[in-house]
Design a protein around this motif. Structure first.
Motif, short mmCIF file in Angstrom:
data_model
loop_
_atom_site.label_atom_id
_atom_site.label_comp_id
_atom_site.label_asym_id
_atom_site.label_seq_id
_atom_site.Cartn_x
_atom_site.Cartn_y
_atom_site.Cartn_z
N MET A 147 54.52 89.98 56.97
CA MET A 147 55.55 89.38 56.14
C MET A 147 56.90 89.64 56.80
O MET A 147 57.21 90.77 57.17
CB MET A 147 55.49 89.99 54.74
N VAL A 203 61.49 87.19 53.98
CA VAL A 203 60.68 87.02 52.77
C VAL A 203 60.77 88.26 51.89
O VAL A 203 60.89 88.16 50.66
CB VAL A 203 59.22 86.71 53.14
N VAL A 204 60.74 89.43 52.50
CA VAL A 204 60.88 90.67 51.73
C VAL A 204 62.24 90.72 51.05
O VAL A 204 62.35 91.09 49.87
CB VAL A 204 60.66 91.90 52.64
N MET A 263 64.06 88.15 50.17
CA MET A 263 64.07 87.15 49.12
C MET A 263 63.36 87.66 47.87
O MET A 263 63.84 87.50 46.75
CB MET A 263 63.41 85.86 49.60
N ILE A 264 62.22 88.32 48.06
CA ILE A 264 61.48 88.87 46.92
C ILE A 264 62.29 89.95 46.22
O ILE A 264 62.34 90.01 44.99
CB ILE A 264 60.10 89.38 47.38
N ALA A 265 62.92 90.81 47.00
CA ALA A 265 63.75 91.86 46.41
C ALA A 265 64.93 91.26 45.64
O ALA A 265 65.28 91.71 44.55
CB ALA A 265 64.25 92.81 47.49
N MET A 324 65.05 88.30 44.24
CA MET A 324 64.53 87.67 43.03
C MET A 324 64.22 88.71 41.96
O MET A 324 64.49 88.50 40.78
CB MET A 324 63.30 86.84 43.35
N ALA A 325 63.66 89.84 42.37
CA ALA A 325 63.37 90.91 41.41
C ALA A 325 64.66 91.44 40.78
O ALA A 325 64.72 91.67 39.57
CB ALA A 325 62.60 92.04 42.09
N GLY A 358 64.14 100.53 44.09
CA GLY A 358 63.82 99.82 45.33
C GLY A 358 64.29 100.57 46.56
O GLY A 358 63.58 100.63 47.56
#
Length: 60
Positions: A1, A5-6, A8-10, A12-13, A33
């Motif tokens: 990954m 992408v990591v 973006m996920i962070a 979004m969270a 995090g």
């Protein structure tokens, strides 16, 4: 990954926590995090305990 992408996920969270839980939840998710990131780097061997706790160089 990939790191994008990591990230973006962070992001979004954090956005979900801020929207649904308010500022306190946002700060809690961000702090946990960061702790998870440091622990993960430590367990992978990329980070040494001495990297976090260094003495100051007293030479002038």
């Amino acid at each position: 990954m990939s790191m994008a992408v990591v990230g973006m996920i962070a992001g979004m969270a954090l956005a979900f926590a801020g929207y649904f839980g308010g500022f306190g939840a946002f700060v809690l998710v961000a702090a946990l995090g960061a702790v998870g990131f440091v622990v993960g780097r430590f367990l992978e061997g990329d980070l040494q305990a001495g990297d976090l706790f260094r003495t100051r160089d007293r030479r002038r």
